[in-house]
Design an enzyme around this catalytic site. Structure first.
Site, short mmCIF file in Angstrom:
data_model
loop_
_atom_site.label_atom_id
_atom_site.label_comp_id
_atom_site.label_asym_id
_atom_site.label_seq_id
_atom_site.Cartn_x
_atom_site.Cartn_y
_atom_site.Cartn_z
N ASP A 89 53.41 38.75 45.44
CA ASP A 89 52.57 37.65 45.00
C ASP A 89 53.39 36.36 44.94
OD1 ASP A 89 53.88 39.04 42.76
OD2 ASP A 89 52.97 37.49 41.52
N GLU A 152 53.95 39.58 39.73
CA GLU A 152 55.14 39.14 39.00
C GLU A 152 55.01 37.71 38.51
OE1 GLU A 152 59.25 37.51 38.44
OE2 GLU A 152 57.62 36.83 39.74
#
Length: 470
Positions: A89, A152
């Site tokens: 991400d 994250e």
């Protein structure tokens, strides 16, 4: 026989770069409005996770997708497991790019794209370290598991879910920071400051919005203001121009009768280094605080402009703290939201704090410094405590030795305000992939990774994984 890791990486440069470009083309920003049971953080993070896992399937590793939250790529045998933690991400691209943030461009020996340095580039470099060991058939006495995350940059919901279904590795590292090593990380918590959204002055704050994520310094801010009269716009615009002449920001104001929309641009940066950015939210509040607002709007603007503006160490807010080993506390005013007549207005304050202070101390300090303005605070749920692995731990010692052997530079411990997946393990650290002296573009426009650093980090990762697991 000694393995020439540099030669092995060189033989795979084109493949490594091709895989990285495929990952960078996936717009893997979290999108809660598009989340589904099969895409818990939205379609982008899921697509990037699946793309990374597909490399492992292609290359003959054991691969597992844990319900599109996270997954892993694994090989080797043994009672212990070495964990490597990367994430697919990315933070939102934001404005100010010279190129398409999701179409990688190579120029001046750098690859530009969102995620190139955080964390798709380093993840691919570490993956190729595993791939080289597997393809050479080198003997291992431990399992090696690359855990691939997809949340994250937000709440770490990926790892919460993953470890409800999978056992934790025994030790490991995350290629999501810098060399020589990060063996200490400050605590990380966001406190939400709540304000009334009332207006009682001759000026009315209709709305105020700034920020994209708690871990980003806001690079732009927009406010909609109703003036006492349409004729006041000329004086307002003169004041705005004088303000931008004196401060490192740009701004423009557009008029619709007595209502003015102000757009101000600063500079985004990683929330762990708030002084590296130019916080558009606090600068806009500082400007507007000079006008005749009252009620909740006045408190919102005054607290942001007088207490939060450039308060990188928390002194104005009464929460400053310094630890001899971990250093100073830092504060990033990250998300601003005000709507006239709404239930409330909020500002998200993201703190990176060293050992020796606590979330309770932060809350008490805010109550004392800004509570008189009608401000109350609550904690956001994602809270990470300070983390430290001693420099004499065999994991740290081995990783530093590998770094020294490949760079000729003395290794040393480092403690940062950023939070990495390295802290998921009691014996977990962050290791690479940025080298000393690098230009930090994480969470900024025109993010890039130097190609020499990309390939050199793959060399170090390959050797490090083998030494830890052989």
């Amino acid at each position: 026989m000694t393995t020439d890791w540099k030669k092995e990486v060189a033989a795979r440069k084109d493949d490594l770069l091709s895989d990285l470009e495929a990952l960078l083309r996936v717009k893997s920003e979290r999108e809660d409005d598009k989340a589904t049971a099969d895409a818990p953080f939205g379609p982008g993070p899921r697509a990037a996770l699946e793309k990374m896992l597909s490399f492992g399937e292609r290359d003959g590793f054991t691969v597992k997708n844990v319900d599109n939250y996270a997954g892993h790529i694994e090989f080797g045998e043994g009672d212990e497991t070495l964990g490597i933690f990367g994430h697919m991400d990315v933070v939102p691209a934001g404005d100010g790019w010279d190129t398409d943030p999701y179409e990688p461009v190579i120029k001046d020996n750098k690859i530009y794209a969102r995620g190139s340095s955080d964390d798709k580039g380093p993840s691919i470099a570490a993956y190729y370290g595993m791939k080289i060991i597997k393809e050479l058939g080198l003997p291992l006495s431990k399992k090696v598991r690359f855990v691939v995350g997809s949340d994250e940059e937000s709440g770490w919901g990926d790892m919460d879910y993953y470890f409800q279904h999978e056992e934790k590795p025994d030790f490991g590292f995350s290629p999501d920071a810098e060399f020589p090593i990060i063996n200490g990380e400050k605590g990380n918590i966001s406190l939400l400051a709540h304000f009334s959204s009332s207006n009682e002055g001759s000026y009315t704050l209709q709305s105020f919005k700034s920020g994209l994520r708690p871990n980003m310094v806001p690079g732009s801010a927009t406010a909609k203001v109703t003036l006492p009269a349409a004729s006041d716009f000329a004086e307002f615009e003169v004041a705005l121009n004088a303000f931008t002449d004196e401060h490192p920001v740009t701004a423009k104001a557009t008029q619709a009768d007595a209502t003015v929309t102000v757009e101000l641009v600063g500079k985004s940066a990683h929330g762990a280094h708030p002084s590296a950015g130019i916080n558009a939210g606090t600068f806009l509040a500082l400007f507007l605080d000079h006008f005749d607002f009252a009620g909740g709007a006045k408190s919102f603007l005054h607290v942001a402009g007088a207490y939060m503006h450039e308060d990188f160490d928390g002194k104005k807010l009464g929460v400053a703290y310094n630890d001899e080993k971990m250093g100073e506390l830092t504060m990033n005013a990250s998300l601003f939201h005000f709507e006239d007549g709404a239930k409330e207005a909020t500002i998200n304050l993201n703190f990176r704090y060293p050992q020796g202070t606590t979330a309770e101390n932060l809350e008490a300090g805010l109550e004392e410094s800004i509570g008189s303005y009608g401000v109350t605070t609550t904690r956001e749920p994602h809270h990470m405590l300070p983390h430290y692995v001693p420099v004499d731990d065999p994991l740290v010692a081995t990783l530093l030795s590998v770094y020294e052997d490949h760079t000729g530079q003395k290794g040393y411990e480092q403690i940062i305000g950023g939070g990495t997946f390295g802290r998921l393990l009691e014996r977990g650290v962050a290791y690479g992939a940025m080298f000393p002296g690098y230009t930090d573009t994480m969470h900024q426009a025109n993010e890039f990774m130097d190609l020499d650093d990309l390939f050199n980090s793959a060399v170090i990762f390959a050797d490090a994984i083998y030494r830890l697991a052989k």
